[in-house]
Design an enzyme around this catalytic site. Structure first.
Site, PDB file in Angstrom:
ATOM      1  N   ASN A 106      21.235  -5.168 -83.781  1.00  0.00           N
ATOM      2  CA  ASN A 106      21.352  -5.229 -85.238  1.00  0.00           C
ATOM      3  C   ASN A 106      22.558  -4.398 -85.720  1.00  0.00           C
ATOM      4  O   ASN A 106      23.444  -4.100 -84.942  1.00  0.00           O
ATOM      5  CB  ASN A 106      20.043  -4.879 -85.950  1.00  0.00           C
ATOM      6  CG  ASN A 106      19.927  -5.665 -87.250  1.00  0.00           C
ATOM      7  OD1 ASN A 106      20.643  -5.380 -88.214  1.00  0.00           O
ATOM      8  ND2 ASN A 106      19.080  -6.675 -87.279  1.00  0.00           N
ATOM      9  N   ARG A 107      22.548  -4.050 -87.000  1.00  0.00           N
ATOM     10  CA  ARG A 107      23.789  -3.580 -87.617  1.00  0.00           C
ATOM     11  C   ARG A 107      23.930  -2.067 -87.666  1.00  0.00           C
ATOM     12  O   ARG A 107      22.941  -1.343 -87.817  1.00  0.00           O
ATOM     13  CB  ARG A 107      23.872  -4.132 -89.054  1.00  0.00           C
ATOM     14  CG  ARG A 107      24.075  -5.635 -89.054  1.00  0.00           C
ATOM     15  CD  ARG A 107      24.035  -6.226 -90.456  1.00  0.00           C
ATOM     16  NE  ARG A 107      24.292  -7.672 -90.395  1.00  0.00           N
ATOM     17  CZ  ARG A 107      23.369  -8.575 -90.044  1.00  0.00           C
ATOM     18  NH1 ARG A 107      22.125  -8.199 -89.764  1.00  0.00           N
ATOM     19  NH2 ARG A 107      23.675  -9.847 -89.969  1.00  0.00           N
ATOM     20  N   HIS A 132      25.039  -6.098 -83.326  1.00  0.00           N
ATOM     21  CA  HIS A 132      24.604  -6.385 -81.951  1.00  0.00           C
ATOM     22  C   HIS A 132      25.572  -5.867 -80.887  1.00  0.00           C
ATOM     23  O   HIS A 132      25.899  -6.563 -79.919  1.00  0.00           O
ATOM     24  CB  HIS A 132      24.391  -7.889 -81.782  1.00  0.00           C
ATOM     25  CG  HIS A 132      23.212  -8.439 -82.560  1.00  0.00           C
ATOM     26  ND1 HIS A 132      22.091  -7.707 -82.848  1.00  0.00           N
ATOM     27  CD2 HIS A 132      23.004  -9.673 -83.109  1.00  0.00           C
ATOM     28  CE1 HIS A 132      21.227  -8.449 -83.528  1.00  0.00           C
ATOM     29  NE2 HIS A 132      21.758  -9.638 -83.713  1.00  0.00           N
ATOM     30  N   HIS A 205      17.003 -11.578 -77.835  1.00  0.00           N
ATOM     31  CA  HIS A 205      17.251 -12.366 -79.040  1.00  0.00           C
ATOM     32  C   HIS A 205      16.844 -13.831 -78.847  1.00  0.00           C
ATOM     33  O   HIS A 205      17.593 -14.748 -79.212  1.00  0.00           O
ATOM     34  CB  HIS A 205      18.721 -12.253 -79.435  1.00  0.00           C
ATOM     35  CG  HIS A 205      18.988 -12.387 -80.892  1.00  0.00           C
ATOM     36  ND1 HIS A 205      18.534 -13.462 -81.629  1.00  0.00           N
ATOM     37  CD2 HIS A 205      19.633 -11.576 -81.760  1.00  0.00           C
ATOM     38  CE1 HIS A 205      18.917 -13.293 -82.886  1.00  0.00           C
ATOM     39  NE2 HIS A 205      19.580 -12.164 -82.995  1.00  0.00           N
ATOM     40  N   SER A 206      15.655 -14.076 -78.289  1.00  0.00           N
ATOM     41  CA  SER A 206      15.204 -15.462 -78.133  1.00  0.00           C
ATOM     42  C   SER A 206      14.860 -16.066 -79.487  1.00  0.00           C
ATOM     43  O   SER A 206      14.278 -15.405 -80.353  1.00  0.00           O
ATOM     44  CB  SER A 206      13.978 -15.511 -77.225  1.00  0.00           C
ATOM     45  OG  SER A 206      14.396 -15.329 -75.889  1.00  0.00           O
ATOM     46  N   TYR A 207      15.232 -17.325 -79.642  1.00  0.00           N
ATOM     47  CA  TYR A 207      14.887 -18.110 -80.831  1.00  0.00           C
ATOM     48  C   TYR A 207      13.749 -19.036 -80.409  1.00  0.00           C
ATOM     49  O   TYR A 207      13.979 -19.991 -79.655  1.00  0.00           O
ATOM     50  CB  TYR A 207      16.076 -18.970 -81.262  1.00  0.00           C
ATOM     51  CG  TYR A 207      17.197 -18.250 -81.970  1.00  0.00           C
ATOM     52  CD1 TYR A 207      17.977 -17.296 -81.326  1.00  0.00           C
ATOM     53  CD2 TYR A 207      17.509 -18.555 -83.299  1.00  0.00           C
ATOM     54  CE1 TYR A 207      19.029 -16.668 -81.984  1.00  0.00           C
ATOM     55  CE2 TYR A 207      18.557 -17.935 -83.957  1.00  0.00           C
ATOM     56  CZ  TYR A 207      19.310 -16.990 -83.293  1.00  0.00           C
ATOM     57  OH  TYR A 207      20.351 -16.377 -83.946  1.00  0.00           O
ATOM     58  N   ASP A 274      14.879 -11.915 -92.673  1.00  0.00           N
ATOM     59  CA  ASP A 274      15.827 -11.256 -91.768  1.00  0.00           C
ATOM     60  C   ASP A 274      15.607  -9.765 -91.991  1.00  0.00           C
ATOM     61  O   ASP A 274      16.485  -9.062 -92.476  1.00  0.00           O
ATOM     62  CB  ASP A 274      17.267 -11.697 -92.104  1.00  0.00           C
ATOM     63  CG  ASP A 274      18.243 -11.286 -91.005  1.00  0.00           C
ATOM     64  OD1 ASP A 274      17.821 -10.608 -90.049  1.00  0.00           O
ATOM     65  OD2 ASP A 274      19.430 -11.642 -91.112  1.00  0.00           O
ATOM     66  N   GLN A 312      12.353  -7.003 -85.842  1.00  0.00           N
ATOM     67  CA  GLN A 312      13.169  -7.806 -86.744  1.00  0.00           C
ATOM     68  C   GLN A 312      12.598  -9.213 -86.757  1.00  0.00           C
ATOM     69  O   GLN A 312      12.568  -9.894 -85.729  1.00  0.00           O
ATOM     70  CB  GLN A 312      14.629  -7.838 -86.251  1.00  0.00           C
ATOM     71  CG  GLN A 312      15.599  -8.501 -87.206  1.00  0.00           C
ATOM     72  CD  GLN A 312      16.016  -7.584 -88.360  1.00  0.00           C
ATOM     73  OE1 GLN A 312      15.772  -6.377 -88.335  1.00  0.00           O
ATOM     74  NE2 GLN A 312      16.635  -8.132 -89.383  1.00  0.00           N
ATOM     75  N   GLU A 340      12.411  -9.662 -82.799  1.00  0.00           N
ATOM     76  CA  GLU A 340      13.214  -8.748 -81.988  1.00  0.00           C
ATOM     77  C   GLU A 340      12.591  -7.359 -82.043  1.00  0.00           C
ATOM     78  O   GLU A 340      12.646  -6.697 -83.074  1.00  0.00           O
ATOM     79  CB  GLU A 340      14.644  -8.725 -82.523  1.00  0.00           C
ATOM     80  CG  GLU A 340      15.292 -10.106 -82.535  1.00  0.00           C
ATOM     81  CD  GLU A 340      16.437 -10.198 -83.536  1.00  0.00           C
ATOM     82  OE1 GLU A 340      17.428  -9.472 -83.390  1.00  0.00           O
ATOM     83  OE2 GLU A 340      16.335 -11.006 -84.474  1.00  0.00           O
TER      84      GLU A 340
HETATM   85  C1  BGC Z   1      20.104 -10.483 -87.380  1.00  0.00           C
HETATM   86  C2  BGC Z   1      20.696 -11.576 -88.235  1.00  0.00           C
HETATM   87  C3  BGC Z   1      21.841 -12.192 -87.488  1.00  0.00           C
HETATM   88  C4  BGC Z   1      21.360 -12.719 -86.172  1.00  0.00           C
HETATM   89  C5  BGC Z   1      22.528 -13.198 -85.364  1.00  0.00           C
HETATM   90  C6  BGC Z   1      19.631 -11.092 -86.108  1.00  0.00           C
HETATM   91  O1  BGC Z   1      19.150 -10.086 -85.269  1.00  0.00           O
HETATM   92  O2  BGC Z   1      19.052  -9.817 -88.019  1.00  0.00           O
HETATM   93  O3  BGC Z   1      21.145 -11.050 -89.458  1.00  0.00           O
HETATM   94  O4  BGC Z   1      22.444 -13.206 -88.217  1.00  0.00           O
HETATM   95  O5  BGC Z   1      20.726 -11.700 -85.452  1.00  0.00           O
HETATM   96  O6  BGC Z   1      22.204 -14.254 -84.599  1.00  0.00           O
END
Ligand code: BGC
Length: 375
Positions: A106-107, A132, A205-207, A274, A312, A340
């Site tokens: 994250n940021r 990330h 970061h699995s979707y 998010d 997250q 996450e």
């Molecule tokens: C973040 C999103 C971001 C994404 C990137 C997530 O972990 O919270 O803001 O766009 O990752 O794929």
């Protein structure tokens, strides 16, 4: 190793053997070549299969989950994660599909933090912030893989991130192990140590789409998150520092709720979840159930357990139907959800958040479990 055994034996007690599914391929770990890097170096895919026939395929590039086959309520296997069929798109335009994310998931606001009185600067790759781990995060690195065990199927990936890598201090030894047990639980174990003080936040970061990858959006999936609080953000998705109650807001997901029920009220640009949830037992470092998702058509559910303080919840708001994924499918907005497990975003700039500092002599260890089932 002892830590791994404790987690494994705890899980056998929590999740007794599931019945019914027919194995697709023999249990164990097999390898195949997934593609080649521009340097010519081969990227290897490790496929872990259990006695139920469920499997997970992970490549050494980014220690990335590429494919995750789980049965529906009739025993039919489907791939439940978004991604690509070939390596090439993972090298360029992936939104972190399945990747191991670090050094800091994250940021970090404006790509800057202070540690022990020294200011550090990180690459700004998500203006005005660092996201990330920077431009070449752990998702873009080749990890060294090792098959740890055939039964349960287990592979571990390790990496040395040098001092000043993407601006972060300290040479970091990091490892992530994936174990697929016979109860359809994917166990992810993280470990790290450093030679200088640094900050660390690791996640996967699995979707997920429990109806199967590319099978529409996840707005009808039911979600439950074990959190009374979340960390509100500013317009650039940086936490304001406030720990706010979810009660009376679209972020109250303490009871099973369709993901789409209040998504339009979440705000943000693009609209959607998010947000970092403060897990109910945050601070105690106790391994516990963080969230649960159920998909009514397939009958699949996913439980996420972790010892991390945050989660997250991201509903793939930035997907917009242009990215062509597996089988040529275009992934729509809300085509997946990410859970996450993590420390809170931008923690190095928020003294009131749990600390993400790792110092020499300390060993970071963490476990997250993705337990699949049907009902
Ligand atoms: C973040 C999103 C971001 C994404 C990137 C997530 O972990 O919270 O803001 O766009 O990752 O794929």
């Amino acid at each position: 190793m002892k830590f791994l055994l404790i987690v494994l034996s705890a899980l056998v007690v929590i999740f007794p053997q599931a019945q019914g599914a027919v194995p697709a391929s023999p249990p164990g770990v097999i390898t195949s070549v997934f593609g080649k890097l521009p340097s010519g170096k081969p990227v290897t895919l490790y496929t872990l299969t259990n006695k139920q026939g469920a499997s997970v395929s992970i490549m050494d590039y980014g220690a990335t989950i590429v494919n995750l086959q789980m049965p529906n309520r009739r025993g039919k296997l489907d791939d439940v994660v978004l991604g690509f069929d070939t390596l090439a798109p993972y090298l360029t335009n992936t939104p972190y599909f399945g990747a191991t994310v670090g050094r800091y998931a994250n940021r970090i606001a404006r790509g800057q933090f202070t540690l022990d009185g020294k200011v550090y600067h990180l690459p700004i790759n998500n203006a005005p912030n660092s996201l990330h781990g920077g431009k070449i995060g752990f998702n873009k690195k080749m990890w060294t893989a090792k098959i740890v065990s055939q039964h349960p199927a287990a592979v571990s990936f390790s990496l040395v991130s040098p001092h000043k890598d993407q601006g972060y201090p300290g040479a970091l030894n990091v490892s992530v192990s994936f174990i697929l047990n016979d109860q359809n639980a994917l166990i992810v174990l993280y470990g790290a140590s450093t030679d200088r003080p640094t900050v660390l936040n690791l996640t996967n970061h699995s979707y997920f789409n429990l109806a199967g990858t590319g099978n529409g959006n996840v707005l009808n999936h039911r979600i439950k998150i074990n959190a009374f609080y979340y960390t509100p953000t500013d317009a650039h998705l940086i936490p304001t520092g406030e720990i706010r109650s979810v009660i009376g807001t679209p972020f109250d997901l303490r009871k099973f709720t369709p993901i789409g029920a209040a998504i339009q009220q979440t705000g943000g640009n693009p609209i959607g979840y998010d947000h970092n949830y403060v897990l109910a037992r945050a601070g105690s470092k106790k391994f516990a159930l963080a969230a649960e998702v159920y998909e009514p058509t397939s009958g699949r559910f996913l439980k996420v357990l972790t010892d991390q303080p945050g989660l997250q919840f991201y509903t793939a708001n930035f997907l917009n139907g242009t990215l062509q994924g597996k089988g040529g499918q275009k992934y729509p907005q809300y085509g997946a959800f990410c859970l996450e497990t993590q420390h809170f975003p931008d923690s190095p700039n928020h003294p009131n958040f749990p600390s993400t500092v790792l110092r020499p002599g300390e060993i970071f260890r963490s476990a997250t479990v993705y337990k699949f089932g049907v009902r």
